[in-house]
Design a protein around this motif. Structure first.
Motif, short mmCIF file in Angstrom:
data_model
loop_
_atom_site.label_atom_id
_atom_site.label_comp_id
_atom_site.label_asym_id
_atom_site.label_seq_id
_atom_site.Cartn_x
_atom_site.Cartn_y
_atom_site.Cartn_z
N ALA A 449 17.67 31.86 -28.16
CA ALA A 449 16.40 31.94 -28.87
C ALA A 449 16.38 31.16 -30.18
CB ALA A 449 16.04 33.39 -29.14
N GLY A 450 17.54 30.73 -30.68
CA GLY A 450 17.55 29.99 -31.93
C GLY A 450 18.95 29.64 -32.38
N ALA A 451 19.04 28.70 -33.36
CA ALA A 451 20.34 28.27 -33.84
C ALA A 451 20.22 27.72 -35.26
CB ALA A 451 20.93 27.20 -32.92
N ARG A 452 21.34 27.82 -35.97
CA ARG A 452 21.48 27.16 -37.27
C ARG A 452 22.88 26.58 -37.33
NH1 ARG A 452 23.71 27.84 -42.31
NH2 ARG A 452 22.50 27.07 -44.10
N VAL A 453 23.00 25.31 -37.74
CA VAL A 453 24.31 24.68 -37.78
C VAL A 453 24.37 23.71 -38.95
CG1 VAL A 453 23.62 22.86 -36.15
CG2 VAL A 453 26.04 23.40 -36.45
N VAL A 454 25.53 23.68 -39.61
CA VAL A 454 25.80 22.72 -40.68
C VAL A 454 26.65 21.61 -40.10
CG1 VAL A 454 26.89 22.36 -42.93
CG2 VAL A 454 25.68 24.51 -42.45
N LEU A 479 6.00 21.10 -29.23
CA LEU A 479 6.98 21.29 -30.29
C LEU A 479 6.85 22.71 -30.84
CD1 LEU A 479 6.64 17.91 -32.25
CD2 LEU A 479 8.13 18.47 -30.32
N LEU A 480 7.96 23.44 -30.86
CA LEU A 480 7.94 24.83 -31.30
C LEU A 480 8.10 24.94 -32.81
CD1 LEU A 480 10.19 26.38 -28.50
CD2 LEU A 480 7.69 26.31 -28.60
N ALA A 481 7.42 25.92 -33.38
CA ALA A 481 7.56 26.19 -34.81
C ALA A 481 8.96 26.72 -35.10
CB ALA A 481 6.50 27.20 -35.26
N GLY A 482 9.42 26.52 -36.33
CA GLY A 482 10.73 27.02 -36.72
C GLY A 482 11.79 25.94 -36.79
N LEU A 495 24.52 18.14 -43.62
CA LEU A 495 23.20 18.17 -43.00
C LEU A 495 23.03 19.55 -42.37
CD1 LEU A 495 20.89 16.04 -42.36
CD2 LEU A 495 22.05 15.69 -40.18
N VAL A 496 21.90 20.21 -42.61
CA VAL A 496 21.68 21.55 -42.07
C VAL A 496 20.50 21.50 -41.11
CG1 VAL A 496 21.25 23.97 -42.59
CG2 VAL A 496 22.53 22.56 -44.22
N ILE A 497 20.74 21.96 -39.88
CA ILE A 497 19.70 21.95 -38.84
C ILE A 497 19.41 23.39 -38.44
CG2 ILE A 497 19.11 21.21 -36.50
CD1 ILE A 497 21.06 18.89 -36.87
N THR A 498 18.13 23.75 -38.43
CA THR A 498 17.70 25.08 -38.01
C THR A 498 16.60 24.94 -36.96
OG1 THR A 498 18.16 25.95 -40.22
CG2 THR A 498 16.80 27.31 -38.78
N GLY A 499 16.68 25.75 -35.92
CA GLY A 499 15.64 25.72 -34.90
C GLY A 499 15.44 27.09 -34.30
N LEU A 500 14.17 27.44 -34.03
CA LEU A 500 13.83 28.70 -33.38
C LEU A 500 12.89 28.43 -32.22
CD1 LEU A 500 13.10 30.88 -36.56
CD2 LEU A 500 15.17 30.94 -35.15
N ARG A 501 13.00 29.26 -31.21
CA ARG A 501 12.08 29.15 -30.08
C ARG A 501 10.90 30.11 -30.32
NH1 ARG A 501 12.90 26.50 -25.82
NH2 ARG A 501 11.78 28.01 -24.49
N THR A 502 10.19 29.85 -31.41
CA THR A 502 9.09 30.72 -31.81
C THR A 502 7.97 30.69 -30.77
OG1 THR A 502 9.62 30.17 -34.10
CG2 THR A 502 7.50 31.23 -33.69
N ASN A 503 7.50 31.89 -30.40
CA ASN A 503 6.41 32.03 -29.43
C ASN A 503 6.73 31.36 -28.09
OD1 ASN A 503 4.82 33.39 -31.37
ND2 ASN A 503 4.09 31.43 -32.19
N ALA A 504 8.00 31.39 -27.72
CA ALA A 504 8.41 30.84 -26.42
C ALA A 504 9.52 31.73 -25.86
CB ALA A 504 8.91 29.41 -26.57
N GLY A 505 9.70 31.69 -24.57
CA GLY A 505 10.72 32.51 -23.94
C GLY A 505 12.12 32.02 -24.27
N HIS A 506 13.09 32.92 -24.19
CA HIS A 506 14.48 32.51 -24.41
C HIS A 506 14.97 31.73 -23.19
CE1 HIS A 506 14.66 36.62 -22.63
NE2 HIS A 506 15.57 36.05 -21.87
N LEU A 507 16.01 30.91 -23.39
CA LEU A 507 16.50 30.01 -22.35
C LEU A 507 17.78 30.53 -21.72
CD1 LEU A 507 16.07 26.44 -23.91
CD2 LEU A 507 14.71 27.47 -22.10
N GLY A 539 17.73 36.59 -27.47
CA GLY A 539 16.33 37.01 -27.42
C GLY A 539 16.02 38.22 -28.27
N ALA A 540 17.06 39.02 -28.62
CA ALA A 540 16.86 40.19 -29.47
C ALA A 540 17.12 39.89 -30.94
CB ALA A 540 17.77 41.33 -29.00
N GLY A 541 17.39 38.61 -31.25
CA GLY A 541 17.66 38.23 -32.63
C GLY A 541 19.07 38.48 -33.08
N LYS A 542 19.98 38.79 -32.15
CA LYS A 542 21.36 39.07 -32.49
C LYS A 542 22.21 37.81 -32.34
CE LYS A 542 21.17 43.91 -30.99
NZ LYS A 542 21.76 44.92 -30.07
N GLU A 543 23.29 37.74 -33.16
CA GLU A 543 24.19 36.61 -33.06
C GLU A 543 24.97 36.66 -31.74
OE1 GLU A 543 26.72 35.58 -36.27
OE2 GLU A 543 25.22 36.04 -37.81
N THR A 544 25.20 35.48 -31.17
CA THR A 544 25.89 35.35 -29.89
C THR A 544 27.23 34.66 -30.09
OG1 THR A 544 23.76 35.14 -28.76
CG2 THR A 544 25.69 34.38 -27.56
#
Length: 557
Positions: A449-454, A479-482, A495-507, A539-544
Motif C-alpha cells: 500500500a505504500g513505501a518510503r526509501v532514502v 497518478l495516485l496522490a501521495g 534523495l528521499v522517495i515517498t509513495g502511497l496508493r491513496t484511494n486505490a487497492g493494495h497490490l 493494506g492495514a498501514g502496518k510495516e512489512t
C-alpha cells in the motif's frame, strides 16, 4: 650389447611413432565429461559429429546395480540419438552425416565448430544457410535430487540472415536402461506400452523409463516442464527404427508397439518436438531440455510404493509454476488385491489443480500389476518451509504400506532492489554526460500500500536528473496522490522517495516497479546506490518485513 640396446631403443621409438597417432585418433574421436553419477560422450569423428550418449558412472547411490549402465545407447561411439532442425518445409539433421540408419539419406548442414569442451560444457555448432545452431551439453542439477546427475541439452538457434525464418527442433533420444533397450515409458498416470504422441496438454513435468518398480536396476528421466526447461509442443514415444528413418514427422499405425521397425527387437525411444516458430532476422531462439539419471523414492512391501516429486517449489504469485507428483503402486503380494485404496496426503500450502483424486479405491488389483497416479499441484503462498507428501495404500486382503517424501516450499520475503545491480558507463556519451537510469523494483509484492526509501549516492560521481514514479503508484493509468520526491539534500548524496496508493487497492503480484531514477555522470569513479530507511506499508498501514539489495555505478573515463 650396445648395438642391441640401440636397436631396442630404435624399435621402441618406431613402435611409439606408430601407436601414438592411433591413441590420439581414438581420443580425438570423442569429447567427454563425467562425474560421480553420469558420463556424457559427444561424437567427434568424421561421421555423426555432435551426436551424444549418456551412461552412469556411480549411478544412484541407493541402487548399487545402477553403476555403469546405459541411459542412452551408444557408449563411446554415439550415433543412434540425433537432433533435427526444421527450416521452412525442409528437415535437416544436426552434426556430421552418417552411413548408418539414424538420419541416413537426410539433409545436413555444415559443422562450423566441432565438439569442444569449454567451461565445463561441450559445444558443437552447425550452419544451415543463414541459420546457425549451437548445441550445448553439460551437467545440470536434477529438479528431484538436486544432484548433478542430469544432462542439460540446449540449442541456440540464431538467424544470421536478413529475412525472418520459420524454424523448429526435434530431439530424438534412443533410451536404454542398462541392458534393456525396450524399457517401458512412464508419463504421469500412464504406462506407455505402444507408440503414442503426447500433446502439450498431456505433458507432465517428467517422464521415466524403467523395468519394474520392485526390481529396477537403473531409472532414466527426462524433464519436460519446470525451471529453465522449454516445454515441448508434443512428445512422441515410439520404436527407435521409426524415429531413425524419419527426421521430422512420423506416421504411426494403429496399435504400433515398440518393436524396432523392420526388425524383431523391442527398442523404445523418445522425440521432443518444438514446432516451427518465426525467428526474426538477427535474433536467437533458445531451447532447453534435460535427460539423465532418474530417482523415485520407494518402499518395499506387499504393496511396493514409489513417489516422484520435485525437491522444491516457489510461490511467485501470478508467475507461480504448477508441478507434477506421480505415485507408483505395485501389488507385490502373492495374490490379487481387493478394495485397494490409494491416498495421497498433501503438505500444507498446496492447491490441487488436476489429475487423480487424492483418494481412490480400486475394487480389484491383479497380482504383479502396477497402478500409476498423477496430480498437478501449485503452492498458494500460505506456508513456507518443509512439508511431506504421504502416500498410503490399504486393502481388504493385503497388508498395507505407506511412504513419505519431502518438499521444500519457498515463499520469498519482499525484496526492494536496485536494477541493474551493477553497471559501468563512460563519463561522456556523444560528448555529453552519460544518462544512467536505474529502477527500484519490489518483488514479490504482497498486500502493498505504500513505501518510503532514502537513496544514497556519491554526488562527486553521479547526480540525479529526475525521478519518475513507477506503476506501483498508478492505477489504471491514473497518478495516485501521495507521491513525493525530496531532493533538497542531493549535494550530500541523499534523495528521499515517498509513495502511497491513496484511494486505490493494495497490490499483490510477482513484481512491480516503484520508481525510475535517471542519474547523470559527473566524473570517473565508483558510486554505491544504497537504499536506507526503507519502509513498506501493507493494506492495514502496518510495516512489512523487507530485504534491500543495493546497487553500484562505475563511471570510467
Amino acid at each position: 650389447m650396445r648395438a642391441s640396446i640401440i636397436a631396442t631403443i630404435t624399435a621402441l621409438v618406431l613402435m611409439l611413432g606408430v601407436l601414438a597417432p592411433a591413441v590420439r585418433a581414438q581420443d580425438a574421436a570423442i569429447v567427454s565429461l563425467e562425474n560421480e553419477f553420469i558420463r556424457l560422450v559427444v561424437n567427434n569423428s568424421g561421421d555423426e559429429t555432435g551426436r551424444f550418449s549418456i551412461r552412469t558412472t556411480g549411478g544412484d547411490p541407493a541402487i548399487p546395480a545402477s553403476k555403469d549402465q546405459h541411459l542412452i545407447f551408444g557408449g563411446n561411439a554415439p550415433w543412434t540419438s540425433y537432433t533435427s532442425i526444421r527450416i521452412g518445409n525442409d528437415s535437416y539433421v544436426f552434426g556430421g552425416p552418417t552411413k548408418r540408419r539414424a538420419g541416413l539419406g537426410a539433409k545436413y548442414g555444415k559443422v562450423v565448430a566441432p565438439p569442444e569442451l569449454k567451461n565445463g560444457k561441450i559445444y558443437t555448432t552447425c550452419r544451415f544457410g543463414d541459420i546457425e545452431v549451437t548445441q550445448e551439453l553439460g551437467f545440470a542439477r536434477s529438479t528431484v535430487t538436486r544432484m548433478l546427475d542430469t544432462v542439460g541439452i540446449t540449442y541456440r538457434i540464431a538467424n544470421t540472415g536478413q529475412e525472418n525464418r520459420n524454424v523448429g527442433l526435434r530431439v530424438t533420444l534412443d533410451t536404454m536402461c542398462g541392458t534393456n533397450d525396450g524399457a517401458p515409458i512412464r508419463l504421469g498416470a500412464k504406462e506407455i506400452t505402444e507408440a503414442v504422441f503426447a500433446s502439450s496438454g498431456e505433458i507432465v513435468d517428467r517422464w521415466f523409463a524403467f523395468d519394474d518398480l520392485a526390481k529396477k536396476t537403473v531409472i532414466s528421466m527426462g524433464t519436460l516442464k519446470g525451471g529453465a526447461t522449454t516445454p515441448p509442443d508434443r512428445v512422441l514415444f515410439a520404436d527407435w527404427g521409426s524415429l531413425a528413418d524419419e527426421p521430422w514427422d512420423v506416421v504411426l499405425r494403429d496399435g504400433q508397439g515398440f518393436i524396432r521397425a523392420g526388425e524383431l527387437d523391442p527398442d523404445t525411444a523418445a522425440a521432443m518436438f518444438w514446432n516451427p516458430t518465426m525467428i526474426d532476422a538477427g535474433q536467437t531462439k533458445v531451447i532447453t531440455t534435460y535427460y539423465g539419471l532418474g530417482y523415485i523414492k520407494d518402499k518395499e512391501g506387499k504393496f511396493t510404493l514409489g513417489i516422484d516429486n520435485p525437491a522444491e517449489t516457489t510461490f511467485e504469485h501470478e508467475r507461480t509454476q504448477a508441478f507434477t507428483v506421480t505415485a507408483f503402486v505395485k501389488n507385490s503380494g502373492d495374490f490379487d488385491g481387493r478394495n485397494v485404496a490409494i491416498t495421497l496426503a498433501l503438505p500444507r500450502g498446496l492447491d490441487l489443480l488436476g489429475g487423480n483424486k487424492l483418494s481412490e479405491i480400486y475394487e480389484g488389483m491383479k497380482q504383479g500389476a502396477t497402478i500409476q497416479q498423477s496430480w498437478t499441484l501449485k503452492p498458494n503462498g500460505k506456508f513456507n518451509g518443509t512439508g511431506n507428501f504421504k502416500l498410503a495404500v490399504t486393502s481388504a486382503n493385503i497388508e498395507g504400506n505407506s511412504l513419505e517424501n519431502s518438499l521444500q516450499i519457498h515463499v520469498p520475503t519482499m525484496k526492494l532492489r536496485v536494477q541493474p545491480g551493477a553497471q559501468q558507463v563512460p563519463v561522456k556519451t556523444n560528448r555529453m554526460p552519460t544518462i544512467i537510469p536505474i529502477q527500484l523494483n519490489l518483488s514479490p509484492v504482497e498486500n502493498f500500500a505504500g513505501a518510503r526509501v532514502v537513496v544514497m549516492f556519491d554526488p562527486a560521481v553521479i547526480r540525479p536528473l529526475n525521478v519518475t514514479r513507477g506503476p506501483g503508484f498508478m492505477e489504471d493509468g491514473r497518478l495516485l496522490a501521495g507521491w513525493d520526491v525530496d531532493d533538497t539534500d542531493i549535494d550530500n548524496g541523499k534523495l528521499v522517495i515517498t509513495g502511497l496508493r491513496t484511494n486505490a487497492g493494495h497490490l499483490t503480484q510477482a513484481e512491480i516497479n516503484l520508481a525510475v531514477i535517471a542519474f547523470r555522470s559527473v566524473a570517473p569513479g565508483k558510486s554505491p546506490v544504497t537504499l536506507r530507511e526503507a519502509v513498506l506499508l501493507d493494506g492495514a498501514g502496518k510495516e512489512t518485513p523487507l530485504e534491500v539489495l543495493n546497487g553500484e555505478i562505475t563511471v570510467v573515463p
